[in-house]
Design a protein around this motif. Structure first.
Motif, PDB file in Angstrom:
ATOM      1  N   GLY A 130     -14.299  35.273  37.022  1.00 22.87           N
ATOM      2  CA  GLY A 130     -13.190  35.796  36.219  1.00 22.87           C
ATOM      3  C   GLY A 130     -13.663  36.020  34.790  1.00 22.87           C
ATOM      4  N   HIS A 131     -14.508  35.113  34.316  1.00 21.29           N
ATOM      5  CA  HIS A 131     -15.033  35.262  32.958  1.00 21.29           C
ATOM      6  C   HIS A 131     -16.031  36.407  32.871  1.00 21.29           C
ATOM      7  N   ILE A 132     -16.594  36.792  33.996  1.00 27.13           N
ATOM      8  CA  ILE A 132     -17.553  37.894  33.971  1.00 27.13           C
ATOM      9  C   ILE A 132     -16.824  39.171  33.557  1.00 27.13           C
ATOM     10  N   ALA A 399     -23.640  32.536  36.557  1.00 23.42           N
ATOM     11  CA  ALA A 399     -25.100  32.617  36.579  1.00 23.42           C
ATOM     12  C   ALA A 399     -25.618  32.920  37.982  1.00 23.42           C
ATOM     13  N   ASP A 400     -24.946  32.353  39.001  1.00 22.96           N
ATOM     14  CA  ASP A 400     -25.379  32.612  40.381  1.00 22.96           C
ATOM     15  C   ASP A 400     -25.158  34.066  40.747  1.00 22.96           C
ATOM     16  N   VAL A 401     -24.043  34.606  40.294  1.00 20.47           N
ATOM     17  CA  VAL A 401     -23.748  36.009  40.592  1.00 20.47           C
ATOM     18  C   VAL A 401     -24.839  36.891  39.976  1.00 20.47           C
ATOM     19  N   LEU A 402     -25.235  36.572  38.750  1.00 19.38           N
ATOM     20  CA  LEU A 402     -26.278  37.371  38.097  1.00 19.38           C
ATOM     21  C   LEU A 402     -27.605  37.224  38.844  1.00 19.38           C
ATOM     22  N   ASP A 403     -27.929  35.985  39.241  1.00 19.14           N
ATOM     23  CA  ASP A 403     -29.186  35.764  39.973  1.00 19.14           C
ATOM     24  C   ASP A 403     -29.214  36.576  41.266  1.00 19.14           C
ATOM     25  N   GLU A 404     -28.085  36.580  41.941  1.00 20.69           N
ATOM     26  CA  GLU A 404     -28.012  37.291  43.212  1.00 20.69           C
ATOM     27  C   GLU A 404     -28.226  38.799  42.983  1.00 20.69           C
ATOM     28  N   ALA A 405     -27.610  39.303  41.926  1.00 15.70           N
ATOM     29  CA  ALA A 405     -27.754  40.738  41.635  1.00 15.70           C
ATOM     30  C   ALA A 405     -29.207  41.063  41.278  1.00 15.70           C
ATOM     31  N   VAL A 406     -29.832  40.177  40.520  1.00 12.89           N
ATOM     32  CA  VAL A 406     -31.216  40.424  40.113  1.00 12.89           C
ATOM     33  C   VAL A 406     -32.152  40.338  41.322  1.00 12.89           C
ATOM     34  N   LEU A 428     -37.916  44.842  35.109  1.00 10.07           N
ATOM     35  CA  LEU A 428     -37.043  45.947  35.505  1.00 10.07           C
ATOM     36  C   LEU A 428     -35.927  45.446  36.423  1.00 10.07           C
ATOM     37  N   ALA A 429     -36.254  44.534  37.333  1.00  8.83           N
ATOM     38  CA  ALA A 429     -35.238  44.008  38.251  1.00  8.83           C
ATOM     39  C   ALA A 429     -34.146  43.279  37.468  1.00  8.83           C
ATOM     40  N   GLU A 430     -34.540  42.512  36.472  1.00 11.22           N
ATOM     41  CA  GLU A 430     -33.556  41.802  35.646  1.00 11.22           C
ATOM     42  C   GLU A 430     -32.627  42.813  34.964  1.00 11.22           C
ATOM     43  N   LEU A 431     -33.239  43.836  34.377  1.00  7.07           N
ATOM     44  CA  LEU A 431     -32.447  44.851  33.679  1.00  7.07           C
ATOM     45  C   LEU A 431     -31.514  45.593  34.647  1.00  7.07           C
ATOM     46  N   ILE A 432     -32.056  45.991  35.783  1.00  6.72           N
ATOM     47  CA  ILE A 432     -31.252  46.781  36.717  1.00  6.72           C
ATOM     48  C   ILE A 432     -30.156  45.941  37.365  1.00  6.72           C
ATOM     49  N   GLY A 433     -30.490  44.719  37.738  1.00  5.61           N
ATOM     50  CA  GLY A 433     -29.483  43.861  38.380  1.00  5.61           C
ATOM     51  C   GLY A 433     -28.300  43.647  37.456  1.00  5.61           C
ATOM     52  N   ILE A 434     -28.594  43.319  36.208  1.00  4.25           N
ATOM     53  CA  ILE A 434     -27.503  43.040  35.269  1.00  4.25           C
ATOM     54  C   ILE A 434     -26.758  44.321  34.907  1.00  4.25           C
ATOM     55  N   SER A 435     -27.492  45.402  34.736  1.00  2.05           N
ATOM     56  CA  SER A 435     -26.825  46.675  34.433  1.00  2.05           C
ATOM     57  C   SER A 435     -25.889  47.071  35.568  1.00  2.05           C
ATOM     58  N   ALA A 436     -26.324  46.819  36.804  1.00  2.00           N
ATOM     59  CA  ALA A 436     -25.509  47.214  37.951  1.00  2.00           C
ATOM     60  C   ALA A 436     -24.188  46.444  37.953  1.00  2.00           C
ATOM     61  N   VAL A 451     -14.579  45.514  44.884  1.00  2.00           N
ATOM     62  CA  VAL A 451     -15.417  44.753  45.810  1.00  2.00           C
ATOM     63  C   VAL A 451     -16.823  44.611  45.226  1.00  2.00           C
ATOM     64  N   PHE A 452     -17.320  43.387  45.245  1.00  2.00           N
ATOM     65  CA  PHE A 452     -18.657  43.101  44.736  1.00  2.00           C
ATOM     66  C   PHE A 452     -19.646  43.345  45.875  1.00  2.00           C
ATOM     67  N   ASP A 453     -20.187  44.569  45.913  1.00  2.00           N
ATOM     68  CA  ASP A 453     -21.049  44.966  47.025  1.00  2.00           C
ATOM     69  C   ASP A 453     -22.394  45.402  46.433  1.00  2.00           C
ATOM     70  N   LEU A 454     -23.366  44.493  46.480  1.00  2.00           N
ATOM     71  CA  LEU A 454     -24.623  44.740  45.771  1.00  2.00           C
ATOM     72  C   LEU A 454     -25.340  45.994  46.258  1.00  2.00           C
ATOM     73  N   ASP A 455     -25.261  46.289  47.559  1.00  2.00           N
ATOM     74  CA  ASP A 455     -25.939  47.486  48.059  1.00  2.00           C
ATOM     75  C   ASP A 455     -25.408  48.726  47.359  1.00  2.00           C
TER      76      ASP A 455
END
Ligand code: ARG
Length: 583
Positions: A130-132, A399-406, A428-436, A451-455
């Motif tokens: 929610g804070h995200i 933090a877990d959500v960000l890790d998963e995205a990265v 690049l993965a860090e930048l792209i994951g967080i940007s996404a 919906v939080f759908d990483l794909d």
């Protein structure tokens, strides 16, 4: 001046000529480009007021309208006025925009000070998804307001003084794991909180012990205050790590505890001024008088078919103060110390009644001239369509959500990137994951759930951050292949192909989009504009060779490429998203 402003001012002069008085007109970007670039329904609105024929009025206005070499106007349907902008106008705009460091974005907020209150997690409680939403939305709105010339003050109003400290202090004294605390402070504090809260639920004596720790803290006990200080410090370290990753910064961290001293005198003042009164031992603020529409009175709720009191409590019967009391004190501080004209609260929609009450109280205490907004947002859903949860059923940690995205971004980068070293790829993965994650948040209407759908969030071909970042990389790569220096500032583009005109049309809109975001605090307008712009660029790139064209045409097209890259980078930066050099 943007095209909308220019058209509106010419249109308004034409109406004045016809009607003999000055009237307000509106011009908007056309929804359907077959009819033109911009349109106005003012002839219809004004004819209705005057009970005249809208089409006849529109015809008179067009006869009186001087568009210079901006373009042409005609009438459609019952009296819409459609404007078609001349390609030379778009070309001149593109040239001017390229020379302007603001890329055509006007200054609209000069002299106004706005406090943006966002993120605001609760210390030692989990900072969850929610804070995200609050963090990403708030940061973007602050960047946009700053760009528009507002004096922006960002304040992280963390929850650092609540009942949770009774529990944490108890657990700290009884089962602290000092090593774990060192390694990951947020995680250990969360463990303590969960342990205490579970134990207190199961055991009456522990519940009482926690309550007593809180009473001691509030009475100023040295040991408990010391523990509290450590908790705040450690949380701050953990939170800073997250904010660093997110590239989010605050001007101030004035949490709830900063207002402790102000609360007692505030309540006394509310009592003395007759704004609050005692009710069952507590002090509360009630509805004032008979509202025209009880449904709009935040101090009333409907129960069993009747409207009953729903007061705002500012002091509990045990003498403790409330979340609401702190928010009133905070607002007064922001006005008196920071001279704020506005305060925007980027907070979950579930707190909407709280903010309605707060804003009503603001009127009663003489702060009615402030522009106060609750910028609410919906929920993030899992791919099952239900609110996002971890496997154990808890709310996921930010933090877990960000890790998963990265991690997902790292997989995608490994598959498709042309980067050479592991280090570059990890960066690049860090930048792209967080940007996404950021872009997905900002591309949705803030009030809707998504919906939080990483794909989907990471797809290179989709409405995503990587798509836009890749578009920038491609725009720029053209310039790497160029073997001469060209002074693009001296080039006036010539737009002949439809794809060129279309791209220039979108480029010109940039300065109109950015201010419009703040009408309803919706960064999704910008996110979607950037997607449209990138699509216009790709169609242009397919249809119009750049480097193989004759010098004059090539240079003209290079202006469009350069400007597109600049607008995309600037627009993304307003969303808090950076672009990599290569992907
Ligand atoms: N700490 C609160 C929460 O997590 C949000 C605070 C929002 N800001 C405010 N001024 N009330 O729910």
């Amino acid at each position: 001046m943007t095209l909308i402003q220019d058209l509106a001012s010419r249109l308004s002069s034409a109406f004045e000529t016809v009607l003999g008085e000055s009237v307000a007109v509106t011009v908007v970007a056309a929804a359907d480009l077959r009819f033109g670039d911009y349109q106005s329904n003012s002839a219809m609105a004004l004819a209705k007021q005057r009970k005249t024929n809208p089409r006849a009025l529109a015809e008179q206005v067009i006869a009186a309208l001087d568009l210079g070499d901006l373009g042409t106007a005609d009438i459609a349907g019952p009296g819409f006025i459609n404007f078609k902008i001349a390609p030379q106008t778009f070309a001149a705009r593109a040239k001017a925009q390229l020379a302007d460091p603001r890329l055509g974005v006007p200054v609209t907020g000069e002299g106004r000070t706005v406090v943006v209150d966002f993120s605001a997690p609760n210390v030692a409680k989990p900072m969850h998804v929610g804070h995200i939403r609050s963090t990403i939305l708030g940061d973007s709105l602050a960047r946009i307001a700053r760009c528009l010339g507002y004096g922006v003050i960002t304040d992280n109003h963390i929850g650092d003084w609540g009942t949770q400290f009774g529990m944490i202090t108890w657990a700290w004294k009884n089962c602290l794991d000092a090593q774990a605390l060192e390694a990951d402070p947020l995680q250990e504090l969360l463990r303590l909180y969960r342990h205490a809260s579970d134990s207190a639920k199961a055991d009456e004596t522990i519940r009482e012990a926690c309550r007593l720790e809180l009473v001691k803290l509030q009475a100023g006990d040295d040991e408990n205050l010391g523990i509290w200080h450590r908790c705040i410090e450690l949380s701050r370290i953990g939170l800073d790590r997250i904010y660093d990753r997110l590239d989010v910064a605050f001007d101030h961290w004035l949490g709830e505890s900063a207002y402790n001293e102000a609360l007692a005198p505030l309540v006394e003042r509310l009592l003395a001024d007759g704004l609050a009164r005692e009710s069952e031992g507590a002090i509360c603020i009630f509805s004032n008088g008979v509202p025209e529409d009880p449904a709009k009175d935040p101090f009333l709720i409907r129960k069993d078919g009747e409207w009953t009191d729903f007061p705002m409590m500012v002091r509990k019967s045990d003498g403790g103060f409330n979340y609401a009391t702190t928010d009133i004190a905070t607002l007064e501080f922001r006005r008196n110390e920071w001279k704020a004209d506005a305060a925007w609260y980027v907070v979950d929609h579930r707190q909407s009644l709280h903010f309605q009450q707060l804003f009503a109280v603001a009127e009663r205490i003489g702060l009615g001239d402030m522009d106060l907004r609750h910028i609410a947002f919906g929920t993030i859903l899992g791919t099952d369509g239900k609110p996002l949860k971890t496997r154990s059923g808890d709310l996921p940690q930010l933090a877990d959500v960000l890790d998963e995205a990265v991690a997902a971004a790292a997989t995608a980068v490994a598959e498709r990137s042309r980067l050479d070293t592991d280090e570059e790829r990890a960066e690049l993965a860090e930048l792209i994951g967080i940007s996404a994650v950021k872009f997905t948040e900002l591309a949705h209407h803030r009030l809707s759930d998504y919906v939080f759908d990483l794909d989907k969030m990471l797809a290179l071909q989709g409405d995503t951050a990587p798509y836009l970042q890749n578009s920038v990389v491609r725009c720029r790569s053209i310039f790497r292949k160029l073997d001469e220096e060209i002074d693009l500032a001296a080039v006036t583009p010539v737009l002949e192909q439809e794809a060129e005109i279309h791209l220039a049309r979108y480029l010109a809109r940039y300065g109109e989009i950015v201010p419009s975001i703040l009408e309803d605090h919706r960064p999704n307008l910008l996110a979607n504009y950037l997607l449209e712009l990138a699509r216009a660029y790709h169609s242009f790139y397919e249809a119009c060779p750049v480097l193989k064209a004759d010098t004059a045409v090539r240079n003209s097209r290079l202006v469009l490429c350069d400007l597109t890259a600049k607008v995309l980078v600037h627009g993304l930066s307003l969303l808090g998203i950076r672009c990599p050099e290569r992907m």
